[in-house]
Design a protein around this motif. Sequence first.
Motif, PDB file in Angstrom:
ATOM      1  N   UNK A   1     -12.481  -1.148   5.242  1.00 27.22           N
ATOM      2  CA  UNK A   1     -11.249  -1.148   6.030  1.00 27.22           C
ATOM      3  C   UNK A   1     -10.012  -1.116   5.135  1.00 27.22           C
ATOM      4  N   UNK A   2     -10.068  -1.771   3.972  1.00 27.39           N
ATOM      5  CA  UNK A   2      -8.935  -1.689   3.052  1.00 27.39           C
ATOM      6  C   UNK A   2      -8.813  -0.292   2.452  1.00 27.39           C
ATOM      7  N   UNK A   3      -9.938   0.361   2.208  1.00 26.79           N
ATOM      8  CA  UNK A   3      -9.900   1.737   1.732  1.00 26.79           C
ATOM      9  C   UNK A   3      -9.224   2.641   2.760  1.00 26.79           C
ATOM     10  N   UNK A   4      -9.590   2.472   4.023  1.00 21.34           N
ATOM     11  CA  UNK A   4      -8.969   3.269   5.083  1.00 21.34           C
ATOM     12  C   UNK A   4      -7.478   2.981   5.196  1.00 21.34           C
ATOM     13  N   UNK A   5      -7.098   1.713   5.024  1.00 21.32           N
ATOM     14  CA  UNK A   5      -5.679   1.352   5.105  1.00 21.32           C
ATOM     15  C   UNK A   5      -4.898   1.968   3.948  1.00 21.32           C
ATOM     16  N   UNK A   6      -5.479   1.967   2.753  1.00 22.58           N
ATOM     17  CA  UNK A   6      -4.807   2.567   1.601  1.00 22.58           C
ATOM     18  C   UNK A   6      -4.671   4.077   1.776  1.00 22.58           C
ATOM     19  N   UNK A   7      -5.698   4.705   2.329  1.00 23.94           N
ATOM     20  CA  UNK A   7      -5.617   6.149   2.566  1.00 23.94           C
ATOM     21  C   UNK A   7      -4.495   6.472   3.561  1.00 23.94           C
ATOM     22  N   UNK A   8      -4.414   5.687   4.611  1.00 25.87           N
ATOM     23  CA  UNK A   8      -3.388   5.918   5.626  1.00 25.87           C
ATOM     24  C   UNK A   8      -1.987   5.786   5.032  1.00 25.87           C
ATOM     25  N   UNK A   9      -1.850   4.907   4.022  1.00 32.62           N
ATOM     26  CA  UNK A   9      -0.547   4.699   3.376  1.00 32.62           C
ATOM     27  C   UNK A   9      -0.315   5.664   2.212  1.00 32.62           C
ATOM     28  N   UNK A  10      -1.242   6.619   2.001  1.00 30.20           N
ATOM     29  CA  UNK A  10      -1.137   7.611   0.921  1.00 30.20           C
ATOM     30  C   UNK A  10      -1.176   6.973  -0.463  1.00 30.20           C
ATOM     31  N   UNK A  11      -1.824   5.819  -0.568  1.00 27.80           N
ATOM     32  CA  UNK A  11      -1.934   5.192  -1.876  1.00 27.80           C
ATOM     33  C   UNK A  11      -2.813   6.027  -2.810  1.00 27.80           C
ATOM     34  N   UNK A  12      -3.775   6.746  -2.261  1.00 27.48           N
ATOM     35  CA  UNK A  12      -4.641   7.580  -3.081  1.00 27.48           C
ATOM     36  C   UNK A  12      -3.861   8.617  -3.869  1.00 27.48           C
ATOM     37  N   UNK A  13      -2.799   9.184  -3.274  1.00 28.97           N
ATOM     38  CA  UNK A  13      -1.976  10.154  -3.989  1.00 28.97           C
ATOM     39  C   UNK A  13      -1.266   9.498  -5.169  1.00 28.97           C
ATOM     40  N   UNK A  14      -0.756   8.287  -4.951  1.00 27.66           N
ATOM     41  CA  UNK A  14      -0.105   7.557  -6.049  1.00 27.66           C
ATOM     42  C   UNK A  14      -1.095   7.283  -7.179  1.00 27.66           C
ATOM     43  N   UNK A  15      -2.298   6.859  -6.796  1.00 22.13           N
ATOM     44  CA  UNK A  15      -3.302   6.526  -7.796  1.00 22.13           C
ATOM     45  C   UNK A  15      -3.752   7.773  -8.559  1.00 22.13           C
ATOM     46  N   UNK A  16      -3.887   8.892  -7.871  1.00 18.98           N
ATOM     47  CA  UNK A  16      -4.304  10.136  -8.525  1.00 18.98           C
ATOM     48  C   UNK A  16      -3.259  10.611  -9.525  1.00 18.98           C
ATOM     49  N   UNK A  17      -1.982  10.354  -9.240  1.00 14.30           N
ATOM     50  CA  UNK A  17      -0.910  10.796 -10.128  1.00 14.30           C
ATOM     51  C   UNK A  17      -0.694   9.847 -11.300  1.00 14.30           C
ATOM     52  N   UNK A  18      -1.266   8.670 -11.226  1.00 15.29           N
ATOM     53  CA  UNK A  18      -1.061   7.675 -12.285  1.00 15.29           C
ATOM     54  C   UNK A  18      -1.963   8.005 -13.470  1.00 15.29           C
ATOM     55  N   UNK A  19      -1.427   7.934 -14.690  1.00 20.09           N
ATOM     56  CA  UNK A  19      -2.204   8.324 -15.864  1.00 20.09           C
ATOM     57  C   UNK A  19      -2.448   7.198 -16.847  1.00 20.09           C
ATOM     58  N   UNK A  20      -2.203   5.941 -16.432  1.00 17.83           N
ATOM     59  CA  UNK A  20      -2.402   4.812 -17.326  1.00 17.83           C
ATOM     60  C   UNK A  20      -3.730   4.122 -17.097  1.00 17.83           C
ATOM     61  N   UNK A  21      -3.958   2.991 -17.779  1.00 20.84           N
ATOM     62  CA  UNK A  21      -5.211   2.237 -17.614  1.00 20.84           C
ATOM     63  C   UNK A  21      -5.364   1.717 -16.188  1.00 20.84           C
ATOM     64  N   UNK A  22      -6.593   1.809 -15.673  1.00 24.46           N
ATOM     65  CA  UNK A  22      -6.916   1.325 -14.325  1.00 24.46           C
ATOM     66  C   UNK A  22      -8.174   0.472 -14.423  1.00 24.46           C
TER      67      UNK A  22
ATOM     68  N   UNK B   1       0.799  -1.234   0.000  1.00 25.89           N
ATOM     69  CA  UNK B   1       0.000   0.000   0.000  1.00 25.89           C
ATOM     70  C   UNK B   1       0.824   1.273   0.000  1.00 25.89           C
ATOM     71  N   UNK B   2       1.986   1.235   0.636  1.00 19.44           N
ATOM     72  CA  UNK B   2       2.836   2.422   0.689  1.00 19.44           C
ATOM     73  C   UNK B   2       3.803   2.480  -0.491  1.00 19.44           C
ATOM     74  N   UNK B   3       3.676   1.540  -1.444  1.00 23.47           N
ATOM     75  CA  UNK B   3       4.593   1.471  -2.571  1.00 23.47           C
ATOM     76  C   UNK B   3       4.297   2.494  -3.650  1.00 23.47           C
ATOM     77  N   UNK B   4       5.184   2.520  -4.629  1.00 26.21           N
ATOM     78  CA  UNK B   4       5.094   3.491  -5.714  1.00 26.21           C
ATOM     79  C   UNK B   4       4.518   2.846  -6.970  1.00 26.21           C
ATOM     80  N   UNK B   5       3.799   3.653  -7.762  1.00 25.10           N
ATOM     81  CA  UNK B   5       3.286   3.230  -9.062  1.00 25.10           C
ATOM     82  C   UNK B   5       4.116   3.819 -10.201  1.00 25.10           C
TER      83      UNK B   5
END
Length: 506
Positions: free
Chosen positions: A325-346, A305-309
């Motif tokens: 609970x997984x959503x909360x865990x991803x938010x705590x690890x700042x995964x949302x910022x990584x996902x927002x910065x990613x511009x490829x297929x999801x 979750x804390x990894x880079x994309x």
Amino acid sequence: MSESRTILVAGTASHVGKSTVAAGLCRHFADRGVSVAPFKAQNMSNNARAVPVAKGVDGEGWGEIGVSQYVQARAARVPANTDHNPVLLKPRGDAESQLVIDGRPVGHFGAGDYYDEHWERARDAAEAAHARLAAEHDVVVAEGAGSIAEINLRHRDLANLETARFASADVLLVVDIERGGAFASLYGTLELMPDDVREQVSGAVVTKFRGDVSLLEPGVEEFEDRSGVPILGVLPYDDPGLPEEDSVGLPDDVERGPGVVGADDGVPVERSVTVAVPRLPRISNFTDLEPLARVPGVRVAYVPPEGSLETADAVVLPGTKNTVDDLLALREADFGDELAAFDGPVVGLCGGYQLIGERITNAGVESADVVDAVEGFGLLPVETRFSEEKRVVGSTFDLSAETGPLAGATGPVSGYEIHAGRTDVPEHLPNPVGPESATTERVLGTYLHGLFENENAREAFVDAVYRHAGCTRPGDETGVPSSNPYDDAAALVREHVDLRALHPRG
């Protein structure tokens, strides 16, 4: 038909190769015209498949079983149903599991409540399911769970001791030599088994051996002399590629060698693409990714979750047993910022789809930490509302994708749905994979597990990833041979195990 025989593939520990041996036996018997079916009385896994409820069970429709028994049914060439895994425990955190009996959810219980209040019902269901299978097949290949010699569980060991008893099974012990101490593990297991089940042991198999098998011969001879139990075979270290049953088999990160699932298969690095998958704390149904991992030139990398994309060419968010609970865990690890910065297929699959929507309401159904609503990652303008009702069904949709990660794909796609919650999709969004799916030019969400098992969807997605990566997709010149994991598992067992003691009598 002669009297049915049950073979219980039991282990000295978890992850010693029981599932592979069981699948190999199922395909071996099926190849020889023997009517065979898999069975696991009680499984614990969040990797489940939707299958028809077995005949003889009250009601009709669809239910859930562990993925290993679905795989073993395919190996046996029989349609999977809930009798193949009548009791399923799906962990969800806080020391609780959802109890599924005959494919249908019963409730969420801690271990104490399950054993005190529901275990007898579970045992009755398992015995009845086995009886139905034994009445229809010459051989039932049963898989145990963990170790058959857990003395603290002796009085309630449904998958091992109880199965051995009510099925009058021939027990085949499996031990992993890579862990060390294989002979001690086998001998100690035999010593700790109850006397009645110990007498049912037909032999043992050593798995994951590397090197010259003749070096084992002195140990084999002494073990057989001491125990009276024959070593029926030694399997070399060879993974036939069967789906993993639980997340213990997944890598921890992408930096280590095993961190990449699906090797480059001889394709030059500059021509490969990487599909990143967040390793959710409560990940489920990650077998959805395995068809992609087998595509030459595609790497499926599990990212913490804390990894880079940064090095990813696409992202697939998998299923989860607890979306909130997984959503909360991803938010705590700042995964949302990584996902927002990613511009490829999801692509979001089931719980992963819910994660990338705008909101989840009635979230208290899944999490004690959220009263009503929680904001999603907002990649799709959809909203999911949770309820106690669970949808379990096999599904086929007419895929027609004009845009998005599956752009250009047409034709039927089949799979299954296992989810709580319903997702509202705005009318202006296309629904390429069923009425609750949604797609934009870059992002797709769907509840269909098994999406990438469909060639049309898989090929369209891989093409989209290569287009985004700006490189040419490898062609057939790679020379990668096609491989069938069921046949490979059967060959592994057939070539290295003395199966004469295991064939049906009469």
